[in-house]
Design a protein around this motif. Structure first.
Motif, short mmCIF file in Angstrom:
data_model
loop_
_atom_site.label_atom_id
_atom_site.label_comp_id
_atom_site.label_asym_id
_atom_site.label_seq_id
_atom_site.Cartn_x
_atom_site.Cartn_y
_atom_site.Cartn_z
N MET A 1 0.84 -1.21 0.00
CA MET A 1 0.00 0.00 0.00
C MET A 1 0.87 1.25 0.00
SD MET A 1 -3.02 0.83 2.71
CE MET A 1 -2.64 2.42 3.40
N SER A 2 0.58 2.20 -0.86
CA SER A 2 1.42 3.41 -0.92
C SER A 2 0.95 4.39 0.16
CB SER A 2 1.37 4.05 -2.30
OG SER A 2 0.19 4.78 -2.46
N PRO A 3 1.89 5.20 0.69
CA PRO A 3 1.51 6.18 1.73
C PRO A 3 0.45 7.14 1.17
CG PRO A 3 3.89 6.21 1.31
CD PRO A 3 3.28 5.31 0.29
N THR A 4 -0.43 7.62 2.06
CA THR A 4 -1.46 8.52 1.56
C THR A 4 -0.89 9.89 1.24
OG1 THR A 4 -2.08 9.08 3.81
CG2 THR A 4 -3.39 7.39 2.71
N ARG A 5 0.26 10.22 1.83
CA ARG A 5 0.89 11.50 1.52
C ARG A 5 2.33 11.31 1.12
NH1 ARG A 5 -1.30 15.40 6.44
NH2 ARG A 5 -3.39 15.69 5.58
N GLU A 6 2.64 11.68 -0.10
CA GLU A 6 4.02 11.70 -0.55
C GLU A 6 4.15 12.80 -1.58
OE1 GLU A 6 4.61 7.66 -1.88
OE2 GLU A 6 3.43 7.95 -3.69
N VAL A 7 5.36 13.32 -1.72
CA VAL A 7 5.59 14.37 -2.70
C VAL A 7 6.03 13.70 -3.99
CG1 VAL A 7 6.99 16.38 -3.30
CG2 VAL A 7 6.19 16.07 -0.94
N ARG A 8 5.21 13.83 -5.03
CA ARG A 8 5.58 13.29 -6.34
C ARG A 8 5.93 14.47 -7.22
NH1 ARG A 8 4.61 8.09 -6.76
NH2 ARG A 8 4.88 8.13 -9.01
N ALA A 9 7.04 14.37 -7.95
CA ALA A 9 7.50 15.53 -8.72
C ALA A 9 8.43 15.11 -9.84
CB ALA A 9 8.23 16.49 -7.78
N ASP A 10 8.69 16.07 -10.73
CA ASP A 10 9.69 15.94 -11.78
C ASP A 10 10.93 16.63 -11.20
OD1 ASP A 10 11.39 16.34 -13.91
OD2 ASP A 10 9.94 17.40 -15.16
N PHE A 11 11.96 15.85 -10.85
CA PHE A 11 13.14 16.44 -10.22
C PHE A 11 14.42 15.73 -10.67
CE2 PHE A 11 11.70 13.02 -7.49
CZ PHE A 11 12.87 12.40 -7.07
N ASP A 12 15.55 16.41 -10.45
CA ASP A 12 16.84 15.78 -10.68
C ASP A 12 17.72 16.08 -9.46
OD1 ASP A 12 17.78 18.42 -11.02
OD2 ASP A 12 17.66 18.32 -13.21
N ARG A 13 19.02 15.91 -9.61
CA ARG A 13 19.92 16.04 -8.46
C ARG A 13 19.88 17.44 -7.83
NH1 ARG A 13 25.11 16.40 -8.12
NH2 ARG A 13 25.27 16.84 -10.34
N THR A 14 19.68 18.47 -8.67
CA THR A 14 19.80 19.84 -8.16
C THR A 14 18.51 20.67 -8.23
OG1 THR A 14 20.53 20.61 -10.34
CG2 THR A 14 22.26 19.97 -8.77
N SER A 15 17.50 20.16 -8.96
CA SER A 15 16.31 20.99 -9.14
C SER A 15 15.01 20.18 -9.12
CB SER A 15 16.42 21.76 -10.47
OG SER A 15 16.40 20.85 -11.56
N ILE A 16 13.90 20.90 -9.02
CA ILE A 16 12.59 20.27 -8.98
C ILE A 16 11.59 21.21 -9.68
CG2 ILE A 16 12.21 21.25 -6.65
CD1 ILE A 16 10.47 18.75 -6.04
N VAL A 17 10.60 20.63 -10.37
CA VAL A 17 9.64 21.44 -11.12
C VAL A 17 8.36 21.71 -10.32
CG1 VAL A 17 8.18 21.54 -13.20
CG2 VAL A 17 10.51 20.61 -13.34
N MET A 18 7.95 22.97 -10.31
CA MET A 18 6.68 23.39 -9.72
C MET A 18 5.78 23.89 -10.84
SD MET A 18 6.91 23.00 -6.48
CE MET A 18 8.23 21.83 -6.23
N TYR A 19 4.49 23.62 -10.74
CA TYR A 19 3.55 24.08 -11.76
C TYR A 19 2.70 25.21 -11.21
CZ TYR A 19 5.09 19.82 -13.96
OH TYR A 19 5.89 18.86 -14.52
N GLN A 20 2.48 26.22 -12.05
CA GLN A 20 1.65 27.36 -11.69
C GLN A 20 0.85 27.79 -12.92
OE1 GLN A 20 4.95 29.87 -9.82
NE2 GLN A 20 3.34 30.08 -8.31
N ALA A 21 -0.33 28.33 -12.68
CA ALA A 21 -1.18 28.81 -13.78
C ALA A 21 -1.39 30.31 -13.62
CB ALA A 21 -2.52 28.09 -13.76
N TYR A 22 -1.24 31.04 -14.75
CA TYR A 22 -1.32 32.50 -14.70
C TYR A 22 -2.03 33.06 -15.93
CZ TYR A 22 2.06 32.70 -10.89
OH TYR A 22 2.68 32.58 -9.67
N PRO A 23 -2.44 34.34 -15.85
CA PRO A 23 -2.94 35.01 -17.05
C PRO A 23 -1.75 35.38 -17.94
CG PRO A 23 -2.94 36.54 -15.20
CD PRO A 23 -2.53 35.19 -14.65
N ASP A 24 -2.04 35.75 -19.18
CA ASP A 24 -0.98 36.10 -20.15
C ASP A 24 -0.01 37.16 -19.63
OD1 ASP A 24 -1.91 34.35 -22.07
OD2 ASP A 24 -3.19 35.83 -23.05
N ALA A 25 -0.53 38.20 -18.99
CA ALA A 25 0.33 39.33 -18.57
C ALA A 25 1.47 38.87 -17.67
CB ALA A 25 -0.51 40.39 -17.85
N ILE A 26 1.19 37.95 -16.74
CA ILE A 26 2.24 37.45 -15.83
C ILE A 26 3.10 36.42 -16.54
CG2 ILE A 26 2.64 36.07 -13.74
CD1 ILE A 26 0.30 37.58 -12.44
#
Length: 196
Positions: free
Chosen positions: A1-26
């Protein structure tokens, strides 16, 4: 059974990706400058999410007003871990806090807030495990903007392509285009305060 809380992400040794949604101006400024600038405001909390599908659920695949553009913001792993280390959950949890009063005091003083919400499927249904959202408060946003960001990629064309596959009943093709995410190793000493 997998833990109910874990951080799943696109990452490598030095960085990790965060997703954000914005309007065109930003989004236009962010992609051009490779960091955030006006009209983006460092005076209010900004939420970053390592789950692509959770953001798709939230922005309705870029169809929500003000969330038309999806950005992949690659940040330093050290910044991400620093944010998690400064974070307090958005609600009281006995595992993480001694008392509701202790939690309230910590929450009010915390520069970073953490919230767990059900992870989503490609079609937006809730899953039995949670996805993390991290709210960066005014005290730390400048660090995010000036020091943590490695690159910003506009994923809007990808989002539109995946959405088209979904709308036309080609879930398999849509799934193949999703960013790869794996379980991120959260430092052991941060697991309890984060409610993991």
């Amino acid at each position: 059974m997998s833990p109910t809380r874990e951080v799943r992400a696109d990452f490598d040794r030095t960085s990790i990706v965060m997703y954000q949604a914005y309007p065109d101006a930003i989004a236009d400024v962010a992609v051009k400058e490779q960091t955030f600038g006006p009209p983006f405001s460092t005076g209010r909390m900004t939420w970053i999410k390592p789950s692509f599908l959770w953001l798709m659920h939230r922005s309705n695949w870029g169809r929500k007003s003000g969330q038309e553009r999806t950005l992949a913001v690659r940040i330093r792993r050290s910044g991400w871990v620093e944010a998690l280390g400064a974070a307090v959950l958005t609600s009281f949890e006995p595992k993480a806090h001694a008392s509701p009063e202790a939690w309230r005091k910590a929450f009010e003083a915390a520069p970073v807030h953490v919230q767990w919400d059900p992870e989503r499927t490609l079609r937006g249904a809730g899953l039995p495990h949670d996805s993390i959202q991290v709210g960066l408060g005014r005290a730390i946003i400048q660090r995010f903007v000036d020091d943590w960001i490695v690159s910003i990629t506009d994923l809007t064309p990808l989002v539109q392509k995946v959405r088209k596959h979904l709308d036309e009943g080609r879930a398999d093709q849509a799934a193949r285009l999703l960013p790869k995410e794996a379980v991120f190793p959260v430092p052991a000493e941060l697991m309890r305060p984060l409610g993991m």
